[in-house]
Design a protein around this motif. Structure first.
Motif, PDB file in Angstrom:
ATOM      1  N   ARG A  54       0.825  -1.210   0.000  1.00 53.82           N
ATOM      2  CA  ARG A  54       0.000   0.000   0.000  1.00 53.82           C
ATOM      3  C   ARG A  54       0.858   1.259   0.000  1.00 53.82           C
ATOM      4  NH1 ARG A  54      -2.526   3.546   3.827  1.00 53.82           N
ATOM      5  NH2 ARG A  54      -4.644   4.102   3.206  1.00 53.82           N
ATOM      6  N   TRP A  55       0.511   2.179  -0.890  1.00 54.86           N
ATOM      7  CA  TRP A  55       1.148   3.496  -0.937  1.00 54.86           C
ATOM      8  C   TRP A  55       0.099   4.542  -0.583  1.00 54.86           C
ATOM      9  CZ3 TRP A  55       5.310   6.229  -0.675  1.00 54.86           C
ATOM     10  CH2 TRP A  55       5.353   7.540  -1.158  1.00 54.86           C
ATOM     11  N   ASP A  56       0.372   5.360   0.441  1.00 55.48           N
ATOM     12  CA  ASP A  56      -0.623   6.346   0.869  1.00 55.48           C
ATOM     13  C   ASP A  56      -0.170   7.781   0.624  1.00 55.48           C
ATOM     14  OD1 ASP A  56       1.269   6.854   2.797  1.00 55.48           O
ATOM     15  OD2 ASP A  56      -0.007   6.335   4.507  1.00 55.48           O
ATOM     16  N   GLY A  57       0.836   7.962  -0.223  1.00 61.29           N
ATOM     17  CA  GLY A  57       1.343   9.300  -0.510  1.00 61.29           C
ATOM     18  C   GLY A  57       2.506   9.693   0.370  1.00 61.29           C
ATOM     19  N   ARG A  58       2.774   8.879   1.393  1.00 63.74           N
ATOM     20  CA  ARG A  58       3.906   9.156   2.273  1.00 63.74           C
ATOM     21  C   ARG A  58       4.633   7.886   2.688  1.00 63.74           C
ATOM     22  NH1 ARG A  58       4.084  12.855   7.817  1.00 63.74           N
ATOM     23  NH2 ARG A  58       6.340  12.622   8.162  1.00 63.74           N
TER      24      ARG A  58
END
Length: 757
Positions: free
Chosen positions: A301-305
């Motif tokens: 998962r990539w959440d922008g940070r």
């Protein structure tokens, strides 16, 4: 359904569209009807959708939970069907020319925040799940789109794809669109339709009465049959004639059309199966999304940070990139390199470029890997149970509790914090650590030769001493232990499981190792530089004549200390029991047992932590100088003390008693760690009021200077004042008249040396 909305049917004098036309969001009504729709949409959070809500009854509580509502910003909504734990099938036209356009990025998402809700037919009740949409896959030829969301519907059963519909067949339809009397209903509705003429990709349906079976807001909702008590998805809602729908034009008709999905099972499966992503896909994610997802919910998962691995319940198995300051996007490049980018600069990379045939794979075991075409593992996330030496796994000093491996049940995690290795449970509580934490390290490297190494200033600060095993695997086990194996050979173990079998410990030399750790993590047996030490205060006795001793738990069940010539210097005398296990128990005892028979134990004594009320997250520990200081929680598993009702309070591992330095009695006299001396009045501490510890000779209390709440505060004598700086939480005391055996042994040695003098 019998056309239950008929009595509330509304008409308008001017309609921009004729009945039966596709309900594109691009049309504009030039009448009071258009004004009415817009006003209702702003208030209710719903505007027109390509197909319209089901004219029928509310769904039964707990039924048809696969029916989903898709909310696009505050102005638009559609319906859909859950076809996988993290995917909903809906109408592609729901996303056509939406207000705000599409967001930047390959996912073609609406610019407005888009969410999916399903699992409960009533939106006023707690839903089975509500999650943000992260990806959109559109069918090239039909009015269909697959929507991925940031979650895992583990408590909602997806609907299976069924066979083609037959003319005259009865199907059920559901949706969250408007009804005959409600613009924005809070509940999903359902009715029965009859299958009519098919045009190949679509087929007509009619309701049981004179009204259209679906309305605006139902676009993308499911049309399904029930076979053997289980629903089968046949189609999703496409167009409607609007008759009977609230706000319908006067020339509305009763018909509707459905988009077939019965022949698209392979497209749905291939589009939603993200277990393996080829580098050739050249996929990138911004702002949030998943690179891959296993059948059981393991997702990268990539959440922008942060780049992390999560399970089906959204619990983090571990962070791959945890010290990032915020980046623009994640990209799995066509050359096989996984990269976090910001401002045209690589913030993090898997260092796997040059492998265009590689694939990114989310495993069912909780791990994520990049694997080359020949099967070679190029990179691993450290969140699966097995780490291969050939991946040359490396973490730098900036890592913050970065995962190295995690057991299938996620209860055993080997973590690197940029300084030392530790074994933790799922709640982040330590079971044990490598013993170089006083000095730290620059990076952790699992070398291709099988050696796990902590490097400091270009030198080895600690290693597993397992070089020359290129096929070695580091394995996190469900029993709480971490091991290194080469095939069937055990090379190294962290020693953090509650028990170890006879024959599993072979010649531990001059080092520091755990042998076992109890389930409650308090009872520990350690091998420390030629001596066994238990957290209950028991010791095996140190080397004789400075011999180098090895520890062996022999296959016959005997735990022995032997010198380099093989001569036994100490033993538990438990030979003849090949099925024996060494066990650390929650009662504080360490024992060797064979089945239900206890063969040997350490005859435990009560031990525990000493904490101050100034900061309950700190504990009292003796540091390298021998003096007691308040230290961080993560060091407390080596900070056990024994409280003697006769006065002395001593450490388990260092064999030091708390001592008023120089027999001082004045305020601010330092309290140090000193060899325990029988009858020494400056080592006697009695319980006083408010949790205090009082030295009877001086009448002063054990005190933290200035009530410090910071780590490494030292101790002193000070006039008793009842403050938090003088309030202590102690372990249970020894039984009256019973001196700790380890201290007794130390005292005998001290008295013997004095007699010799």
């Amino acid at each position: 359904m019998d056309g239950g909305r008929r009595g509330n049917r509304q008409t308008t004098r001017s309609a921009h569209r004729t009945a039966g036309q596709a309900m594109s969001l691009r049309f504009r009504l030039r009448s009071r009807f258009a004004v009415a729709v817009t006003a209702a949409a702003v208030v209710g959070g719903l505007v027109t959708a390509p197909a319209g809500a089901v004219i029928g009854d509310p769904v039964t509580t707990g039924a048809d939970t696969f029916t989903a509502r898709i909310q696009i910003g505050a102005q638009r909504a559609c319906s859909g069907a859950l076809v996988a734990p993290n995917w909903v099938l809906t109408a592609k036209s729901c996303f056509a020319a939406e207000p705000g356009g599409r967001a930047a990025g390959p996912q073609k998402l609406p610019a407005a925040r888009t969410t999916v809700t399903a699992g409960a037919g009533d939106l006023t009740q707690a839903p089975g799940f509500r999650a943000q949409v992260t990806d959109l896959v559109e069918h090239p030829a039909r009015d269909l789109a697959l929507v991925e969301f940031d979650g895992w519907a583990y408590n909602v059963q997806p609907i299976a794809i069924g066979a083609a519909p037959e003319p005259g067949e009865k199907l059920r339809v559901t949706g969250y669109g408007r009804t005959s009397d409600t613009w924005t209903p809070d509940t999903a509705h359902t009715t029965t339709v009859t299958v009519g003429e098919s045009t190949g990709a679509t087929f007509a349906v009619t309701g049981d009465g004179d009204n259209a079976p679906i309305c605006k807001g139902d676009a993308g909702g499911p049309a399904f049959r029930e076979r053997d008590g289980k629903p089968e998805l046949v189609a999703v809602h496409h167009t409607t004639g609007l008759r009977g729908c609230l706000g319908a034009p006067e020339d509305a008709t009763p018909g509707a059309t459905e988009t077939r999905v019965d022949d698209l099972a392979s497209w749905i499966t291939s589009s939603t199966d993200r277990r393996s992503l080829p580098a050739s896909a050249d996929r990138w994610i911004r702002p949030t999304g998943y690179m891959c997802a296993s059948r059981y919910g393991t997702r990268l998962r990539w959440d922008g940070r942060y780049l992390s691995v999560v399970d089906w319940a959204q619990n983090r198995r571990g962070g791959v990139v945890t010290d990032n300051e915020g980046s623009e996007y994640l990209h799995f490049h066509a050359d096989g390199n996984l990269v976090v980018w910001k401002g045209g600069v690589q913030q993090w990379t898997s260092r796997t470029a040059g492998h265009p045939n590689a694939r990114l794979e989310c495993g069912d075991d909780g791990g994520v890997s990049i694997i080359d075409v020949d099967g070679k593992v190029l990179w691993q996330s450290g969140t699966g149970p097995v780490l291969h030496a050939r991946t040359e796994f490396d973490y730098g000093a900036k890592a913050q509790l970065a995962p190295v491996c995690a057991s299938p049940d996620n209860q055993t995690r080997l973590m690197w914090n940029g300084s030392y290795l530790g074994v933790y449970d799922a709640a982040g509580r330590p079971r044990g650590r490598t013993m170089n934490y006083y000095y730290g390290g620059d990076n952790l490297h699992f070398h291709g030769d099988g050696n796990l190494v902590i490097w400091k200033d270009g030198k080895i600060a600690w290693s597993s001493a397992t070089a020359n095993h290129p096929n070695a695997q580091l394995i996190c086990q469900n029993d709480g232990d971490v091991v290194l194996r080469d095939g069937g050979s055990l090379l190294w173990r962290a020693g953090t499981s509650p028990q170890v079998a006879a024959g599993a410990v072979a010649r531990l030399g001059i080092s520091i190792n755990y042998l076992c750790v109890s389930p409650d993590r308090r009872t520990k047996l350690l091998w420390m530089f030629g001596e066994l030490d238990s957290s209950d205060g028991w010791r095996s006795g140190g080397p004789i004549n400075n011999e180098d001793l090895d520890l062996v738990f022999r296959p016959d069940g005997n735990l022995v200390l032997v010198n380099k010539a093989g001569a036994v210097r100490w033993a538990t005398n438990t030979a003849g029991h090949p099925n024996a296990v060494l066990r650390c128990q929650d009662d504080g005892n360490v024992a060797i047992v064979d089945g239900t028979t206890k063969l040997w134990d350490t005859n435990s004594r009560p031990t525990g932590l000493i904490r101050a009320n100034t900061n309950p997250k700190l504990c009292l520990m003796v540091v390298g100088s021998g003096d007691p200081v308040m230290t961080e929680d993560f060091l407390c598993d080596h900070s056990f003390w024994t409280v003697n009702p006769e006065g002395p309070i001593h450490t388990v591992f260092h064999r030091k008693c708390m001592d008023a330095k120089g027999k001082g009695t004045a305020d601010r006299t330092p309290v140090i760690g000193y060899t325990c001396v029988p009858g020494a009045t400056n080592q006697i501490w009695k319980p006083g009021p408010n949790g205090s510890l009082v030295n009877p000779t001086s009448g002063k209390c054990l005190d933290i200077p200035n009530g410090s709440t910071e780590p490494y505060a030292k101790l002193q004598l000070y006039t008793c004042n009842g403050s938090k700086a003088q309030r202590w939480t102690l372990p249970a005391p020894l039984p009256p008249g019973q001196l700790d055996p380890g201290i007794r042994k130390d005292l005998k040695g001290l008295l013997a040396s004095r007699a010799a003098e």
